[in-house]
Design a protein around this motif. Structure first.
Motif, mmCIF file in Angstrom:
data_model
loop_
_atom_site.group_PDB
_atom_site.id
_atom_site.type_symbol
_atom_site.label_atom_id
_atom_site.label_comp_id
_atom_site.label_asym_id
_atom_site.label_seq_id
_atom_site.Cartn_x
_atom_site.Cartn_y
_atom_site.Cartn_z
ATOM 1 N N ALA A 199 40.421 50.398 6.996
ATOM 2 C CA ALA A 199 40.049 49.644 8.209
ATOM 3 C C ALA A 199 41.123 48.604 8.499
ATOM 4 N N PRO A 200 42.267 49.037 9.040
ATOM 5 C CA PRO A 200 43.396 48.113 9.237
ATOM 6 C C PRO A 200 43.079 46.915 10.141
ATOM 7 N N LYS A 201 42.218 47.102 11.157
ATOM 8 C CA LYS A 201 41.879 45.974 12.052
ATOM 9 C C LYS A 201 41.095 44.903 11.309
ATOM 10 N N GLN A 202 40.209 45.348 10.397
ATOM 11 C CA GLN A 202 39.462 44.392 9.594
ATOM 12 C C GLN A 202 40.398 43.657 8.635
ATOM 13 N N ALA A 203 41.389 44.379 8.113
ATOM 14 C CA ALA A 203 42.373 43.754 7.224
ATOM 15 C C ALA A 203 43.191 42.699 7.969
ATOM 16 N N GLU A 204 43.575 42.993 9.214
ATOM 17 C CA GLU A 204 44.322 42.032 10.031
ATOM 18 C C GLU A 204 43.485 40.784 10.299
ATOM 19 N N LEU A 205 42.197 41.011 10.565
ATOM 20 C CA LEU A 205 41.299 39.883 10.825
ATOM 21 C C LEU A 205 41.169 39.005 9.579
ATOM 22 N N LEU A 206 41.015 39.627 8.429
ATOM 23 C CA LEU A 206 40.895 38.869 7.179
ATOM 24 C C LEU A 206 42.177 38.100 6.874
ATOM 25 N N MET A 207 43.318 38.698 7.130
ATOM 26 C CA MET A 207 44.589 38.012 6.920
ATOM 27 C C MET A 207 44.740 36.814 7.871
ATOM 28 N N ALA A 208 44.317 37.001 9.111
ATOM 29 C CA ALA A 208 44.377 35.895 10.073
ATOM 30 C C ALA A 208 43.487 34.737 9.629
#
Length: 602
Positions: free
Chosen positions: A215-224
């Motif tokens: 889930a790359p979008k969820q990973a981006e959100l968590l990183m943000a």
């Protein structure tokens, strides 16, 4: 030990000559306290929110006390000092405590009673004979369950609906009751934080690797989210809307991470009041004349509680105020800075915030009801918790005298001569300057009245040694006062030197200013083209049909206008009294000045 029967005297938001006593149910004995709000029934079972003024064990002699319905507050919303001020205002301005309460409390703390209508549980058994209007009401209630009298009036398209409602109540179709609706609703925001399990770095890194693949979008959100936390090391959570904007994401993705146990969501109350992040500046050093005035003010305050600072325009009175405010803050005291006009607060607030940052709070009628309640509650929290140092300087219009202060040290009344400090209608018809002096006395505080043109009464009191008096006759930075030239218009007219409504001196000065490419401001205290139309034969003038004042002629739209109520009339072709057609204009307004200047300087 038997539990005592308590009775409370209540201030109701009505113009009542005395307080009414209510009985407290035994189970509410511990909940009542002076200054709290309670819901009571008054008149024909109409509900009102009153303030507890006194608690006693003696019942009223002339009537049987009703029971209070509920206690609304955990802590008092009005302080004893406020009650003292209210009582003085009610006596001095010849009004009731209820009227003072209405003026003092922000609307969000004054609850309103609204009549609600519901269907009875067995209403279907009484549906044999109903008319069309009754059918519409029942149909609306079957859809919405509860409606108000105002909504019934809209449904039936008529103003008087109570006879219909009463008839339906008598036949067992409807129930009617009063509900108290609060106007204040706290602002809430959803905060996002990492769950306790994912505070472990190894587990968090493993989860990031998994999300990056699946889930790359969820990973981006968590990183943000982690990046925001890194930028704000003191914080442990982030506002959801801020995270969505920063990550260019959505609330749905945040919910998905919450379902996986990575995020935890919490709704919190937040303030509506602006949080100024401006850098605090050091105070400006006073010049020789300001320093002398500052020292004289402190010397006078050792002997007198009220002082008049008479400083000419641009003498730097505000900088002196800033030094006095700083002195009060250092002593842990509050300062009330009163201004006559709301428009002036935007100019002063920027200057004060540069020096005192978020210690400054604004309070006036242009704030929303919810914002005003928040200011009130912030000051109450400061009253109840002395460690809360959020507000030390309150910049306000006249309503600022009603706020719940706890340690007031100084009240500054700027432009004390302004009649905007006086409330003319409705009651209490108080003067904020005079009431501020009484408020200051309650706290053993000082009052500083500032003006370039003091009111007659303040100057008289200062000259007669009732107030202290400090004068500043020099402008800040050595700026010269403007040169003022007087022209005798009657003499100019007698010598026939006037050109229309302008003297030769005025026209010459305008020519010089225009030649130097400078600007000119002309003041004329009359709007329109001509203030009066008058019949040459009998002196008749057209008047407003509502206000009975003369109508002003506006040439721009060829109309007669009343500047009191806005009535617009047509220009008469002849005199309504004698029928003569010779009607002339008298006087001149801004439109005529503009038109004639165009002729002279076209």
């Amino acid at each position: 030990m038997t539990t005592p029967t308590l009775f409370i005297d209540i201030i109701l938001p009505l113009a009542l000559p005395k307080l009414y006593t209510y009985r407290v149910p035994m189970e509410m004995n511990d909940a009542v306290a002076v200054g709290k709000r309670v819901v009571v029934s008054f008149k024909t079972n109409k509900l009102y929110t009153g303030l507890i003024k006194e608690i006693k064990e003696m019942p009223p002699k002339d009537y049987e006390a009703k029971y209070i319905i509920s206690v609304l507050d955990d802590e008092p919303v009005v302080t004893p000092k406020q009650y003292e001020l209210w009582e003085w205002m009610a006596a001095y301005y010849m009004c009731t405590l209820g009227e003072v309460m209405n003026a003092a409390l922000p609307g969000g703390l004054k609850l309103q009673s609204e009549t609600k209508i519901t269907l009875t549980t067995d209403y279907k058994e009484h549906l044999k004979i109903i008319n069309d209007k009754e059918f519409l009401i029942i149909d609306a209630l079957e859809i919405n369950n509860i409606i108000t009298l105002d909504e019934v009036a809209k449904i039936l398209d008529q103003k008087t609906v109570f006879p219909i409602i009463k008839g339906m109540m008598d036949r067992g179709l409807l129930l009617i009751h009063e509900e108290i609706n609060t106007k204040f609703k706290p602002r809430k925001q959803i905060y996002v934080r990492l769950s306790d399990a994912y505070q472990n770095k190894d587990l968090l890194n493993n989860e990031l690797d998994t999300l990056s693949k699946k889930a790359p979008k969820q990973a981006e959100l968590l990183m943000a989210f982690l990046k925001l936390l890194y930028d704000k090391p003191v914080q442990k959570d982030i506002v959801r809307d801020e995270l969505i904007k920063y990550a260019d994401s959505s609330s749905a993705l945040i919910l998905q991470l919450a379902k996986k146990g990575i995020f935890e969501l919490e709704e919190k109350e937040v303030s509506r009041l602006p949080n100024s992040a401006t850098d605090v500046e050091d105070k400006v050093d006073l010049n020789e004349f300001q320093s002398q005035a500052y020292q004289e003010i402190n010397d006078h305050f050792n002997e007198k509680d009220i002082l008049l600072l008479h400083g000419i325009t641009s003498s730097g009175k505000t900088e002196i105020y800033i030094h006095l405010i700083e002195e009060m803050i250092a002593q842990g005291k509050q300062v009330l800075y009163l201004l006559p006009e709301i428009a002036l607060t935007t100019q002063i607030i920027n200057r004060l915030k540069k020096h005192f940052g978020n210690l400054v709070q604004v309070y006036h009628s242009r704030l929303s009801e919810n914002e005003r309640v928040e200011v009130w509650k912030n000051l109450l929290n400061k009253t109840n918790d002395k460690s809360n140092e959020n507000i030390s300087v309150i910049l306000a219009a006249r309503s600022g005298i009603f706020l719940p202060y706890h340690n007031l040290g100084l009240i500054i009344v700027d432009e004390e001569h302004e009649n905007s400090f006086k409330q003319f209608d409705p009651a209490p018809r108080y003067h904020a300057r005079d009431s501020a002096m009484v408020l200051a006395k309650l706290f053993d505080a000082k009052t500083l009245l500032g003006s370039a043109t003091p009111s007659v009464e303040s100057y008289y009191n200062a000259k007669n040694d009732k107030y202290g008096l400090v004068n500043i006759y020099k402008r800040y930075g050595g700026v010269l006062l403007p040169e003022i030239l007087l022209v005798d218009i009657s003499e100019e007219k007698r010598k026939k030197k006037m050109k229309s409504h302008f003297s030769n001196l005025l026209l010459d000065e305008i020519k010089i200013a225009l030649g130097q490419k400078e600007q000119i401001i002309l003041f004329q205290n009359r709007r329109g083209f001509a203030p009066i139309l008058e019949c040459v034969t009998c002196g008749w003038t057209p008047h407003c049909i509502n206000c009975d004042v003369s109508l002003t002629y506006h040439k721009s739209n060829e109309s007669l206008r009343c500047h009191y109520c806005g009535y617009v009339g047509k220009i008469p072709k002849s005199c309504s009294a004698c029928g003569n057609n010779d009607i002339k204009m008298k006087g001149f307004g801004t439109e005529k000045v503009e038109e004639e200047l165009g002729i002279f300087f076209s």
